[in-house]
Design a protein around this motif. Structure first.
Motif, short mmCIF file in Angstrom:
data_model
loop_
_atom_site.label_atom_id
_atom_site.label_comp_id
_atom_site.label_asym_id
_atom_site.label_seq_id
_atom_site.Cartn_x
_atom_site.Cartn_y
_atom_site.Cartn_z
N THR A 242 -25.41 3.13 -33.16
CA THR A 242 -25.49 1.81 -33.77
C THR A 242 -26.95 1.39 -33.79
OG1 THR A 242 -23.26 1.16 -33.15
CG2 THR A 242 -24.84 -0.63 -33.42
N LEU A 243 -27.43 1.02 -34.96
CA LEU A 243 -28.85 0.64 -35.06
C LEU A 243 -29.04 -0.80 -34.57
CD1 LEU A 243 -30.12 2.25 -38.38
CD2 LEU A 243 -29.72 3.27 -36.12
N SER A 244 -30.28 -1.13 -34.27
CA SER A 244 -30.54 -2.48 -33.73
C SER A 244 -30.24 -3.56 -34.77
CB SER A 244 -31.98 -2.58 -33.24
OG SER A 244 -32.85 -2.29 -34.30
N ASN A 245 -30.11 -3.19 -36.05
CA ASN A 245 -29.74 -4.19 -37.07
C ASN A 245 -28.22 -4.32 -37.22
OD1 ASN A 245 -28.85 -1.96 -38.45
ND2 ASN A 245 -30.32 -2.09 -40.12
N GLY A 246 -27.47 -3.57 -36.41
CA GLY A 246 -26.01 -3.69 -36.42
C GLY A 246 -25.29 -2.71 -37.33
N ASP A 247 -26.03 -1.87 -38.07
CA ASP A 247 -25.35 -0.83 -38.87
C ASP A 247 -24.74 0.20 -37.92
OD1 ASP A 247 -26.22 -2.04 -41.17
OD2 ASP A 247 -27.78 -0.56 -41.64
N VAL A 248 -23.55 0.67 -38.29
CA VAL A 248 -22.79 1.53 -37.38
C VAL A 248 -22.51 2.89 -38.02
CG1 VAL A 248 -20.45 1.84 -36.48
CG2 VAL A 248 -21.69 -0.27 -36.01
N PRO A 330 -22.28 -0.52 -43.10
CA PRO A 330 -23.31 -1.56 -43.01
C PRO A 330 -22.81 -2.76 -42.19
CG PRO A 330 -23.07 -0.78 -45.27
CD PRO A 330 -21.91 -0.22 -44.49
N SER A 331 -23.73 -3.39 -41.51
CA SER A 331 -23.36 -4.46 -40.57
C SER A 331 -22.58 -5.60 -41.24
CB SER A 331 -24.62 -5.02 -39.92
OG SER A 331 -25.48 -5.51 -40.93
N LYS A 332 -22.82 -5.80 -42.56
CA LYS A 332 -22.15 -6.94 -43.24
C LYS A 332 -20.64 -6.79 -43.26
CE LYS A 332 -22.90 -4.97 -47.80
NZ LYS A 332 -23.62 -5.00 -49.04
N PHE A 333 -20.14 -5.60 -43.02
CA PHE A 333 -18.68 -5.40 -43.01
C PHE A 333 -18.08 -5.47 -41.61
CE2 PHE A 333 -20.04 -2.92 -46.84
CZ PHE A 333 -19.55 -3.84 -47.77
N ILE A 334 -18.92 -5.75 -40.63
CA ILE A 334 -18.45 -5.68 -39.23
C ILE A 334 -18.31 -7.10 -38.65
CG2 ILE A 334 -19.03 -4.81 -36.92
CD1 ILE A 334 -20.58 -2.53 -38.47
N THR A 335 -17.14 -7.40 -38.15
CA THR A 335 -16.87 -8.74 -37.60
C THR A 335 -17.62 -8.94 -36.30
OG1 THR A 335 -14.67 -8.52 -38.54
CG2 THR A 335 -15.00 -10.32 -36.97
N GLY A 336 -17.66 -7.89 -35.47
CA GLY A 336 -18.35 -8.03 -34.19
C GLY A 336 -18.46 -6.71 -33.47
N LEU A 337 -19.42 -6.65 -32.54
CA LEU A 337 -19.60 -5.48 -31.69
C LEU A 337 -19.07 -5.83 -30.30
CD1 LEU A 337 -23.31 -4.60 -32.69
CD2 LEU A 337 -21.19 -3.62 -33.64
N CYS A 344 -20.72 -9.50 -29.69
CA CYS A 344 -21.80 -10.15 -30.44
C CYS A 344 -21.68 -9.81 -31.91
CB CYS A 344 -23.17 -9.72 -29.90
SG CYS A 344 -23.56 -7.99 -30.19
N SER A 345 -22.46 -10.52 -32.73
CA SER A 345 -22.46 -10.18 -34.16
C SER A 345 -23.18 -8.84 -34.34
CB SER A 345 -23.19 -11.28 -34.95
OG SER A 345 -24.54 -11.29 -34.58
N ALA A 346 -22.83 -8.16 -35.43
CA ALA A 346 -23.48 -6.87 -35.72
C ALA A 346 -24.82 -7.19 -36.37
CB ALA A 346 -22.59 -6.03 -36.63
N SER A 347 -25.80 -7.53 -35.58
CA SER A 347 -27.11 -7.93 -36.12
C SER A 347 -28.14 -7.82 -35.00
CB SER A 347 -27.08 -9.39 -36.60
OG SER A 347 -26.87 -10.23 -35.48
#
Ligand code: MRU
Length: 356
Positions: A242-248, A330-337, A344-347
């Protein structure tokens, strides 16, 4: 967790030998394999006798222990570090654990190297168990909230195996499910088969059965229609990086599930220990995506009528196939980590709020 009612971990060290559950034989055969050399550890990772990001990280740590037992000269050890990191390219946990071992062993005198390496590898495993347990407790709240609103069985969809077999114990995506089950919340899991290697069918369904958790295996393309029919309350998957910007980055097909979940307003969570966060890489296009042998696609393995494990070809003889093992959501499709420290948010802000 349990197999045949007996508690196991996926990896342990005994009498200078590393023991693993050989996952290529599951669900049809339960067998424990001994790894005696660093080469054994590298092969076990490459051949997926052990797999799942946290477990391959732990195996790499024990691989260094085995390298030191074999030959603790510097160049042998440096080769071991490199070969372990390169055994599978996508999961960041390999690099994370090898670098942690390397750092711990720096400056240690040669008489103490083996002892210190064993302590550190065990510590990596124990920490992972703690991380996964806490992921479970944090994710449990999400399942409890769904149950409190619905007052009926909670249906979770998961992809691949991010279960205890992919970690040391508990799993990441499955840990909230195990915790909810232990609390008496009625739960049912839609298990994506996860072609080509079928980790969902072979491993996730297997481990859920062993814990008496209701589950149904579905072909990988079935999740969409189930979501449209309102038969999925949430998706929970694991991740290899998982990148620090929340992409998985996770097992190929995860992205398509996230798209379907978004279109159907279904929460899509990713469960991960902090060892799976890549704080360095900034662009998900730079994540090395493992391309595995196309034979994994064109052949299939199972039990024949006499109970023997058999492999057969299923594709036309002259067809080509491509076996990409991971994709990026991409993080925009992820509700949370769901992490060991909280949800937390994927961001970048979300991850920083928990980890920096
Ligand atoms: O190729 P695999 O079986 O190692 O892939 C495993 C996954 O994709 C898991 O979701 C991931 O490693 C998370 S493990 C808790």
């Amino acid at each position: 967790m349990k197999i045949n009612g007996k508690k196991y971990k996926t990896i342990w060290f005994e009498n200078n030998v590393v023991k693993i559950i050989n996952q290529t034989k599951l669900p049809h055969r339960f067998s424990i394999k001994e790894l005696k050399t660093v080469k054994d550890a590298i092969n076990a990772i490459k051949e997926m006798e052990v797999r799942g990001a946290p477990l391959i990280g732990a195996t790499a740590a024990y691989g260094i222990v085995l390298a030191l037992i074999e030959n603790n000269c510097k160049s042998f050890l440096n080769n071991a570090y490199d070969n372990l990191i390169n055994a599978r390219p996508t999961a960041i946990n390999l690099k994370w654990s090898v670098n942690r071992m390397r750092k711990r062993l720096e400056g240690v005198n040669s008489d103490d190297l083996i002892n210190i390496s064993v302590i550190e590898a065990k510590q990596i495993c124990e920490e992972d168990i703690g991380f996964c347990k806490n992921i479970g407790l944090n994710g449990l709240k999400i399942i409890e909230d769904i149950y409190n609103k619905k007052k009926d069985t909670v249906n979770i969809l998961t992809h691949c195996n991010a279960g205890w077999l992919a970690t040391i114990d508990w799993g990441t995506a499955t840990s909230p499910i195990y915790h909810a089950h232990q609390k008496g919340i009625p739960i049912h899991v839609w298990v994506d088969e996860t072609r080509p290697r079928n980790q969902g069918a072979n491993l996730t369904s297997f481990e859920l059965n062993e814990e008496n958790i209701k589950n149904t295996i579905i072909a990988d393309n079935t999740g969409g229609i189930l979501m449209q029919r309102g038969e999925v309350d949430a998706c929970i998957v694991g991740t290899d990086r998982t990148l620090s910007n929340g992409d998985v980055c996770n097992k190929v097909g995860t992205y398509l599930k996230a798209l379907a979940a978004k279109d159907n307003n279904i929460p899509f969570y990713v469960a991960l220990p902090s060892s799976t966060i890549d704080w360095e890489l900034k662009n998900s296009n730079d994540i090395p995506i493992e391309e595995r042998n196309p034979d994994e696609l064109s052949s299939i393995e199972g039990l024949d009528n006499d109970g023997n494990i058999r492999k057969i070809k299923v594709y036309p003889k002259n067809s080509r196939s491509l076996n990409l093992a991971f994709d990026v959501t991409p993080s925009k499709f992820i509700t949370g980590l769901i992490t060991e420290k909280g949800v937390c948010s994927a961001s970048e802000e979300g991850l920083n709020s928990l980890f920096k």
